[in-house]
Scaffold this motif. Structure first.
Motif, PDB file in Angstrom:
ATOM      1  N   MET A 237       0.786  -1.205   0.158  1.00  8.52           N
ATOM      2  CA  MET A 237      -0.039  -0.007   0.145  1.00  8.52           C
ATOM      3  C   MET A 237       0.846   1.165  -0.305  1.00  8.52           C
ATOM      4  N   VAL A 238       1.913   1.239   0.885  1.00  4.84           N
ATOM      5  CA  VAL A 238       2.936   2.436   1.110  1.00  4.84           C
ATOM      6  C   VAL A 238       3.405   2.549  -0.293  1.00  4.84           C
ATOM      7  N   ALA A 239       3.871   1.421  -0.932  1.00  5.79           N
ATOM      8  CA  ALA A 239       4.690   1.452  -2.355  1.00  5.79           C
ATOM      9  C   ALA A 239       3.710   2.187  -3.471  1.00  5.79           C
ATOM     10  N   GLY A 240       2.568   1.828  -3.384  1.00 10.16           N
ATOM     11  CA  GLY A 240       1.491   2.156  -4.314  1.00 10.16           C
ATOM     12  C   GLY A 240       1.470   3.666  -4.009  1.00 10.16           C
ATOM     13  N   THR A 241       1.281   4.354  -2.838  1.00 10.99           N
ATOM     14  CA  THR A 241       1.203   5.519  -2.717  1.00 10.99           C
ATOM     15  C   THR A 241       2.299   6.265  -3.069  1.00 10.99           C
ATOM     16  N   ALA A 242       3.641   5.902  -3.181  1.00 12.97           N
ATOM     17  CA  ALA A 242       4.908   6.338  -3.479  1.00 12.97           C
ATOM     18  C   ALA A 242       4.887   6.580  -4.980  1.00 12.97           C
ATOM     19  N   ARG A 243       4.496   5.515  -5.690  1.00 12.94           N
ATOM     20  CA  ARG A 243       4.294   5.470  -7.103  1.00 12.94           C
ATOM     21  C   ARG A 243       3.320   6.532  -7.573  1.00 12.94           C
ATOM     22  N   SER A 244       2.182   6.611  -6.738  1.00 15.94           N
ATOM     23  CA  SER A 244       1.296   7.653  -7.374  1.00 15.94           C
ATOM     24  C   SER A 244       1.842   8.963  -6.968  1.00 15.94           C
ATOM     25  N   MET A 245       2.766   9.189  -6.233  1.00 14.98           N
ATOM     26  CA  MET A 245       3.375  10.576  -6.106  1.00 14.98           C
ATOM     27  C   MET A 245       4.767  10.681  -7.101  1.00 14.98           C
ATOM     28  N   GLY A 246       4.954   9.789  -7.790  1.00 12.76           N
ATOM     29  CA  GLY A 246       6.156  10.004  -8.741  1.00 12.76           C
ATOM     30  C   GLY A 246       7.534   9.265  -8.138  1.00 12.76           C
ATOM     31  N   VAL A 247       7.604   8.728  -6.970  1.00 14.06           N
ATOM     32  CA  VAL A 247       8.435   8.209  -6.231  1.00 14.06           C
ATOM     33  C   VAL A 247       8.892   6.865  -6.523  1.00 14.06           C
ATOM     34  N   GLU A 248      10.109   6.507  -7.170  1.00 14.91           N
ATOM     35  CA  GLU A 248      10.523   5.035  -7.443  1.00 14.91           C
ATOM     36  C   GLU A 248      10.793   4.174  -6.087  1.00 14.91           C
TER      37      GLU A 248
END
Length: 142
Positions: free
Chosen positions: A128-139
């Motif tokens: 879930m955290v990784a998905g939030t990061a991706r939606s922010m443009g964070v790899e």
């Protein structure tokens, strides 16, 4: 017998700084509850989070009483803080943030957020955290 819920509210407030001014006063006032029954305990409970954005979930019952719980700092704020950047990407599918989220940072954020999630599995929270990061443009590092 369980109390009948009249309203479920969600507010974002500054920790330790709730007052009778809007949004607290106007929101709670329309349901006829005593706002000081919320303000003083909220400020006492969040004094260690002074000035930070805190999300609070409030249940108002038919008898004009309430129950509330504090949700920890939002995931996106934790990610930005861990990376030391001000904001995510405006176009996350095209532009990426210059820094990557390490597995250690991902693990730490997931552990901190686990108590607010509807699962006990840390791997699920990490996704879930990784998905939030991706939606922010964070790899996220593999």
């Amino acid at each position: 017998m369980a109390k009948v819920v009249k309203a479920n509210l969600k507010m974002k407030l500054k920790g330790g700084q709730a007052s009778a001014a809007p949004p607290v006063g106007s929101t709670l006032g329309q349901y006829g509850v005593n706002m000081m029954d919320f303000i003083q305990p909220f400020n006492d409970q969040t004094k260690d989070m002074m000035g930070q954005d805190v999300t609070v979930h409030i249940q108002i019952f038919e008898d004009r009483t309430m129950a509330w719980r504090i949700v920890s700092v939002p995931t996106d704020v934790r990610i930005l803080k861990a990376l030391g950047v001000d904001k995510g990407s405006g176009t996350p599918n095209k532009e990426k943030v210059s820094k990557k989220l390490t597995q250690a940072q991902l693990q730490q954020i997931a552990e901190d957020k686990a108590k607010d999630m509807n699962t006990d599995r840390i791997e699920s929270v990490k996704r879930m955290v990784a998905g939030t990061a991706r939606s922010m443009g964070v790899e996220v590092e593999e």
